[in-house]
Design an enzyme around this catalytic site. Sequence first.
Site, short mmCIF file in Angstrom:
data_model
loop_
_atom_site.label_atom_id
_atom_site.label_comp_id
_atom_site.label_asym_id
_atom_site.label_seq_id
_atom_site.Cartn_x
_atom_site.Cartn_y
_atom_site.Cartn_z
N HIS A 157 0.82 -1.22 0.00
CA HIS A 157 0.00 0.00 0.00
C HIS A 157 0.85 1.26 0.00
O HIS A 157 0.39 2.31 0.44
CB HIS A 157 -0.96 -0.01 1.20
N CYS B 221 3.90 18.34 -9.55
CA CYS B 221 5.15 18.08 -10.28
C CYS B 221 5.76 16.73 -9.93
O CYS B 221 6.81 16.37 -10.46
CB CYS B 221 6.17 19.20 -10.03
N SER C 221 -6.59 -8.61 8.99
CA SER C 221 -7.98 -9.10 9.01
C SER C 221 -8.31 -9.80 7.70
O SER C 221 -9.34 -10.46 7.59
CB SER C 221 -8.94 -7.95 9.27
N PRO D 250 -4.61 -12.74 17.07
CA PRO D 250 -5.43 -13.07 18.24
C PRO D 250 -6.85 -13.47 17.85
O PRO D 250 -7.58 -14.06 18.65
CB PRO D 250 -5.45 -11.78 19.06
P1 OAD Z 1 -6.99 -4.45 10.12
O1 OAD Z 1 -7.08 -3.31 11.06
O2 OAD Z 1 -8.13 -4.68 9.20
O3 OAD Z 1 -6.76 -5.79 10.93
C1 OAD Z 1 -5.82 -5.89 11.95
C2 OAD Z 1 -5.68 -7.33 12.36
O4 OAD Z 1 -4.67 -7.41 13.34
C3 OAD Z 1 -6.94 -7.95 12.96
O5 OAD Z 1 -7.18 -9.22 12.36
C4 OAD Z 1 -6.58 -8.12 14.44
O6 OAD Z 1 -7.19 -9.27 15.03
C5 OAD Z 1 -5.09 -8.28 14.36
N1 OAD Z 1 -4.34 -7.89 15.59
C6 OAD Z 1 -4.64 -6.98 16.53
N2 OAD Z 1 -3.69 -6.90 17.48
C7 OAD Z 1 -2.73 -7.79 17.11
C8 OAD Z 1 -1.48 -8.20 17.65
N3 OAD Z 1 -0.99 -7.68 18.80
N4 OAD Z 1 -0.78 -9.15 16.99
C9 OAD Z 1 -1.24 -9.70 15.85
N5 OAD Z 1 -2.41 -9.35 15.29
C10 OAD Z 1 -3.15 -8.41 15.90
O7 OAD Z 1 -5.60 -4.25 9.33
P2 OAD Z 1 -5.18 -4.78 7.91
O8 OAD Z 1 -5.65 -6.17 7.67
O9 OAD Z 1 -3.73 -4.49 7.77
O10 OAD Z 1 -5.48 -0.04 3.69
O11 OAD Z 1 -5.97 -3.80 6.96
C11 OAD Z 1 -5.78 -3.86 5.59
C12 OAD Z 1 -5.89 -2.49 4.99
O12 OAD Z 1 -7.11 -1.87 5.39
C13 OAD Z 1 -4.83 -1.50 5.44
O13 OAD Z 1 -3.60 -1.66 4.78
C14 OAD Z 1 -5.47 -0.19 5.12
C15 OAD Z 1 -6.84 -0.47 5.68
O14 OAD Z 1 -7.86 0.28 5.21
C16 OAD Z 1 -5.40 1.18 3.12
O15 OAD Z 1 -5.34 2.18 3.80
C17 OAD Z 1 -5.38 1.17 1.62
#
Ligand code: OAD
Length: 248
Positions: A120, A131, A190, A215
């Site tokens: 991303h 520019c 997620s 988790p």
């Molecule tokens: P999410 O916020 O959707 O998901 C975060 C995940 O991390 C969840 O499944 C949680 O259960 C898990 N989680 C929370 N605490 C944790 C820990 N200590 N260790 C391991 N896992 C943990 O984030 P992403 O899947 O990264 O895109 O979201 C994908 C995209 O959605 C992002 O890149 C962003 C967002 O909108 C853009 O901005 C284009």
Amino acid sequence: MADLIKKAAEDLAAAKMVIALTGAGASVESEIPPFRGKGGLWEKFDPMEVAHIDSFLRDPAKVWNLLIKDMKDLLDRAQPNDCHKGLAKLEELGKMQTVITQNIDGLHQLAGNTDVIEFHGTFAWQRCMDCNTHIETRRVDMIEIPPRCHCGGILRPNAVFFGEMIPQQALWRSRQAAIDCDLMLVIGTSAVVQPAALMPVVAKESGSKIIEINPESTPLTGNISDYLIKGPAGATMNAIVAQLEKMI
Ligand code: OAD
């Protein structure tokens, strides 16, 4: 849990090409909130209002004030946690080829991984909408919002907003790595945002093993992933690396 840690270490020891796909959960222990779930950014904001390219084009000052300024403060302070360090250690041990990350915080590189695909984009740089000059975020003068380039154009993060294409090179390289690997660690995502969430599917269809560390379960759990190690990324990575080091 201990059984799965041991199994993961065994799978890592046996694998020839290991890659990782990480999401916001990998950086939660670096005090960067995730997007979804409890305490997530999208609890506070409507992503279509603050993170869609159309919103940014309509009112860049609003998006800078609501989202980007705070993000800059958070990311300026953030340091790699045990998850980032664990993945860097795996590379040192010859057991991590490529990290595909949805995160824009640069923490995998800071921890020491050398091949990081920023699916991303990155927050480390801003680019001028007029520019296309790229300016390091830490050098951006925040007195005026939205900040501007020396040409007068508005600066935007060199990252992907909703409604924008994934950088072509990142997409192509990630897909290829997913095809080539024989083990993929899927950490802290997620797995609901496409096309990133498709990478484990591509890997699975190409015969790779998929281990999730999270988790919570995700749409991949019990379906695409071979098993889920249910726990926080940092402690889980520490345990896996310690076990692996005993084996190799
Ligand atoms: P999410 O916020 O959707 O998901 C975060 C995940 O991390 C969840 O499944 C949680 O259960 C898990 N989680 C929370 N605490 C944790 C820990 N200590 N260790 C391991 N896992 C943990 O984030 P992403 O899947 O990264 O895109 O979201 C994908 C995209 O959605 C992002 O890149 C962003 C967002 O909108 C853009 O901005 C284009």
